[in-house]
Design a protein around this motif. Structure first.
Motif, mmCIF file in Angstrom:
data_model
loop_
_atom_site.group_PDB
_atom_site.id
_atom_site.type_symbol
_atom_site.label_atom_id
_atom_site.label_comp_id
_atom_site.label_asym_id
_atom_site.label_seq_id
_atom_site.Cartn_x
_atom_site.Cartn_y
_atom_site.Cartn_z
ATOM 1 N N PHE A 104 13.967 13.108 -4.855
ATOM 2 C CA PHE A 104 14.341 14.236 -4.715
ATOM 3 C C PHE A 104 13.445 15.495 -5.375
ATOM 4 O O PHE A 104 13.495 16.569 -5.259
ATOM 5 N N PHE A 105 12.585 14.794 -6.255
ATOM 6 C CA PHE A 105 11.677 15.495 -6.926
ATOM 7 C C PHE A 105 10.783 16.870 -6.091
ATOM 8 O O PHE A 105 10.220 16.008 -5.446
ATOM 9 N N TRP A 106 11.002 17.891 -6.436
ATOM 10 C CA TRP A 106 10.205 18.779 -5.753
ATOM 11 C C TRP A 106 9.253 19.615 -6.937
ATOM 12 O O TRP A 106 9.446 20.285 -7.638
ATOM 13 N N ASP A 107 7.934 19.137 -6.545
ATOM 14 C CA ASP A 107 6.738 19.484 -7.407
ATOM 15 C C ASP A 107 6.258 20.875 -6.734
ATOM 16 O O ASP A 107 5.573 20.773 -5.906
ATOM 17 N N PRO A 108 6.293 21.771 -7.574
ATOM 18 C CA PRO A 108 5.594 23.130 -7.026
ATOM 19 C C PRO A 108 4.223 22.992 -7.242
ATOM 20 O O PRO A 108 3.646 23.433 -6.124
ATOM 21 N N ASN A 109 3.640 22.128 -7.749
ATOM 22 C CA ASN A 109 2.263 22.070 -7.914
ATOM 23 C C ASN A 109 1.944 21.300 -6.539
ATOM 24 O O ASN A 109 0.825 21.517 -6.103
ATOM 25 N N LYS A 110 2.659 20.562 -5.986
ATOM 26 C CA LYS A 110 2.421 20.008 -4.908
ATOM 27 C C LYS A 110 2.850 20.554 -3.422
ATOM 28 O O LYS A 110 2.297 20.879 -2.600
ATOM 29 N N GLU A 111 4.139 20.936 -3.464
ATOM 30 C CA GLU A 111 4.912 21.755 -2.470
ATOM 31 C C GLU A 111 4.177 23.251 -2.222
ATOM 32 O O GLU A 111 4.352 23.648 -1.124
ATOM 33 N N LEU A 112 3.743 23.849 -3.247
ATOM 34 C CA LEU A 112 3.411 25.084 -3.261
ATOM 35 C C LEU A 112 1.879 25.111 -3.267
ATOM 36 O O LEU A 112 1.252 24.386 -4.101
ATOM 37 N N VAL A 113 1.369 26.181 -2.632
ATOM 38 C CA VAL A 113 -0.126 26.220 -2.668
ATOM 39 C C VAL A 113 -0.554 27.439 -3.506
ATOM 40 O O VAL A 113 -0.227 28.382 -3.118
ATOM 41 N N LEU A 114 -1.269 27.015 -4.530
ATOM 42 C CA LEU A 114 -1.778 28.142 -5.347
ATOM 43 C C LEU A 114 -2.779 28.830 -4.670
ATOM 44 O O LEU A 114 -3.894 28.371 -4.235
#
Length: 114
Positions: A104-114
């Motif tokens: 369930f881990f949601w990693d902003p580094n992965k899910e979001l694109v800088l």
DNA sequence: AATGTGACATACC
DNA sequence: TGGTATGCCACAT
């Protein structure tokens, strides 16, 4: 009471937290890293603490420590409030710890694109 | 203005 | 394996 007028680390934290999808969770460290302050994970926790005073709705219950442990449950109304909210989103617990946390881990580094 | 504290994380004994 | 020390930044006193 807090005047979140300035765009600070805090605001950024809130931005990210608010982006956490339902039924997903992330960690303080992940958020901190996403903001480019990997060593400021404590501030993320502080942000959550302050979030209770904010008018905006911050899903602080979706933020847990690296172990998937509900370390901040004490800051919610009742001890089981945080867990209840997450359970309501489909997560399961065992001793205040999220089962299949990585799942369930949601990693902003992965899910979001800088 | 200075000091202490905090819902963490990492590194190092 | 596990406790201690340190970084980091905003906020309260």
């Amino acid at each position: 009471m807090p005047k979140r007028e300035n765009e600070t680390f805090f605001n950024l934290v809130f931005e990210v937290v608010k982006l956490i999808p339902e039924g997903r969770v992330t960690t303080y460290g992940a958020i901190a890293r996403y903001l480019g302050a990997a060593k400021s994970s404590r501030m993320v926790g502080w942000a959550m603490n302050v979030s209770h005073f904010l008018e905006e709705k911050i899903p602080a219950h979706r933020v847990v420590n690296r172990n998937g442990l509900l370390t901040g449950k004490a800051h919610f109304g009742t001890s089981n409030q945080m867990q209840k909210l997450l359970e309501n989103e489909g997560l399961r617990f065992q001793e205040d710890q999220i089962l299949d946390f990585e799942k369930f881990f949601w990693d902003p580094n992965k899910e979001l694109v800088l």
